[in-house]
Design a protein around this motif. Structure first.
Motif, PDB file in Angstrom:
ATOM      1  N   GLY A 237       0.806  -1.223   0.000  1.00  0.00           N
ATOM      2  CA  GLY A 237       0.000   0.000   0.000  1.00  0.00           C
ATOM      3  C   GLY A 237       0.834   1.266   0.000  1.00  0.00           C
ATOM      4  O   GLY A 237       0.293   2.366  -0.161  1.00  0.00           O
ATOM      5  N   GLY A 238       2.157   1.132   0.182  1.00  0.00           N
ATOM      6  CA  GLY A 238       3.036   2.285   0.122  1.00  0.00           C
ATOM      7  C   GLY A 238       3.172   2.796  -1.302  1.00  0.00           C
ATOM      8  O   GLY A 238       2.974   2.054  -2.266  1.00  0.00           O
ATOM      9  N   ARG A 239       3.500   4.059  -1.450  1.00  0.00           N
ATOM     10  CA  ARG A 239       3.579   4.657  -2.776  1.00  0.00           C
ATOM     11  C   ARG A 239       4.958   5.254  -3.052  1.00  0.00           C
ATOM     12  O   ARG A 239       5.606   5.790  -2.152  1.00  0.00           O
ATOM     13  N   LEU A 240       5.347   5.141  -4.320  1.00  0.00           N
ATOM     14  CA  LEU A 240       6.622   5.678  -4.794  1.00  0.00           C
ATOM     15  C   LEU A 240       6.333   6.689  -5.887  1.00  0.00           C
ATOM     16  O   LEU A 240       5.693   6.367  -6.898  1.00  0.00           O
ATOM     17  N   ALA A 241       6.800   7.937  -5.695  1.00  0.00           N
ATOM     18  CA  ALA A 241       6.649   9.007  -6.679  1.00  0.00           C
ATOM     19  C   ALA A 241       8.029   9.406  -7.177  1.00  0.00           C
ATOM     20  O   ALA A 241       8.931   9.655  -6.366  1.00  0.00           O
ATOM     21  N   VAL A 242       8.191   9.472  -8.498  1.00  0.00           N
ATOM     22  CA  VAL A 242       9.492   9.800  -9.093  1.00  0.00           C
ATOM     23  C   VAL A 242       9.313  10.927 -10.098  1.00  0.00           C
ATOM     24  O   VAL A 242       8.502  10.820 -11.029  1.00  0.00           O
TER      25      VAL A 242
END
Length: 342
Positions: A237-242
């Motif tokens: 459920g964690g999110r990664l934004a790049v």
């Protein structure tokens, strides 16, 4: 962030900030990681978005770490800043007792503070030592320019800078260094300008400087390692934004998210046929459909945002599979994969 030739120094303005914070959908509590602290723009926004969230920021530049001390003091114990490479963010977090993260944001590339300080040697706008190191250690751009073989220089300039005149640039550098070391940004910029045709709004040395900076700091390799490290450390459920700023960076992020979400990705001139051998495990689910781009208002306020792209994905419950070899290959020089420009 990228600076255009001839522009005046500008303060560091985080790009796509509202879009990043919105897409991360921060929980009320938990741990958020700013893997590329810089001037702290994203870190400040993370702290402000949720009053109880904890933040860990990472930067390899000791100058950025020192400048962030005031923000640490203001955070009332909610912020820790770690010196290190964001490609090792899972190891760095483990070293301070953190076993997982809920949100991670990465703003790829050189910061405005580095570009706007001539003594750092990142830009040809003002003359300075040919350095380009984000950290204070390792070979500098001057070492690379004065010691690398002609073919290696040409491959760096062609692949990392996408400069069509890469062979001419490398040959000119070799000829010039026979007369003496190339030590300053102005020396190198003048040499490149002698063999690369000017384009409207683009200094002839732009692509060569980008290429050398990427090579000196292993920026693409660091990005690939960071994506896999984020995959290992993010909780379900964690999110990664790049946020990326040129096609080489965005291609890596696009292919990584495509491979990890089970979607097919288009091939490229670097990897014909897309993602051969990609792992089938769906460790990420896309949050954004394609890249999020800055609006016209932001581009007017901050010209350095024009080339920015944001991609966001959410971690699933699937275990982190082995690193994607095809994505790792995108960070390598073409000749290292058996097909450089000749």
């Amino acid at each position: 962030m990228r600076a255009s030739a001839g522009s005046a120094p500008q303060p560091h303005i985080p790009v796509l900030l509202d879009e990043v914070i919105e897409s991360l959908a921060l929980p009320e509590t938990g741990l958020a990681v700013d893997g590329t602290f810089g001037a702290g723009g994203y870190t400040r926004a993370l702290l402000a978005a949720q009053p109880d969230i904890q933040v860990v920021a990472i930067d390899r530049d000791p100058t950025a770490i020192a400048a962030g001390a005031a923000l640490v003091a203001e955070s009332a114990g909610r912020l820790r800043i770690i010196e290190g490479c964001f490609g090792s963010l899972d190891v760095l977090l483990a070293a301070i007792g953190e076993a997982g993260a809920d949100r991670i944001v990465l703003d790829i590339g050189v910061s405005s503070m580095q570009l706007d300080r001539p003594e750092r040697g990142f830009s040809f706008r003002n003359d300075g030592p040919l350095d380009m190191r984000m950290a204070a250690t390792g070979p500098s751009a001057a070492d690379l320019v004065n010691e690398a073989e002609e073919s290696h220089l040409a491959d760096i300039v062609y692949h990392y800078g996408e400069e069509r005149r890469s062979r001419a640039v490398a040959r000119t550098i070799i000829e010039a260094r026979r007369r003496g070391r190339i030590e300053t940004t102005a020396q190198l910029a003048d040499l490149v300008a002698g063999v690369v045709r000017s384009e409207p709004g683009i200094h002839p040395a732009t692509r060569t400087f980008q290429a050398l900076r990427i090579a000196v700091n292993d920026e693409l390799g660091e990005l690939v390692r960071a994506l896999h490290a984020a995959e290992r450390i993010l909780r379900p459920g964690g999110r990664l934004a790049v946020v990326t700023f040129h096609s080489l960076e965005d291609r890596i992020v696009k292919q990584f998210f495509a491979g990890r979400s089970g979607r097919s990705a288009q091939g490229s001139r670097h990897l014909p046929g897309g993602l051969p051998g990609a792992a089938p495990a769906r460790s990420f689910a896309p949050v954004t459909k394609g890249p999020v781009l800055p609006g016209e208002d932001e581009q007017r306020r901050n010209p350095r945002a024009r080339s920015a792209k944001l991609r966001v994905a959410e971690r699933t419950e699937a275990p982190a599979p082995a690193p994607l070899a095809a994505v790792e290959a995108l960070a390598s020089l073409p000749d290292a994969r058996g097909g450089g420009r000749r």
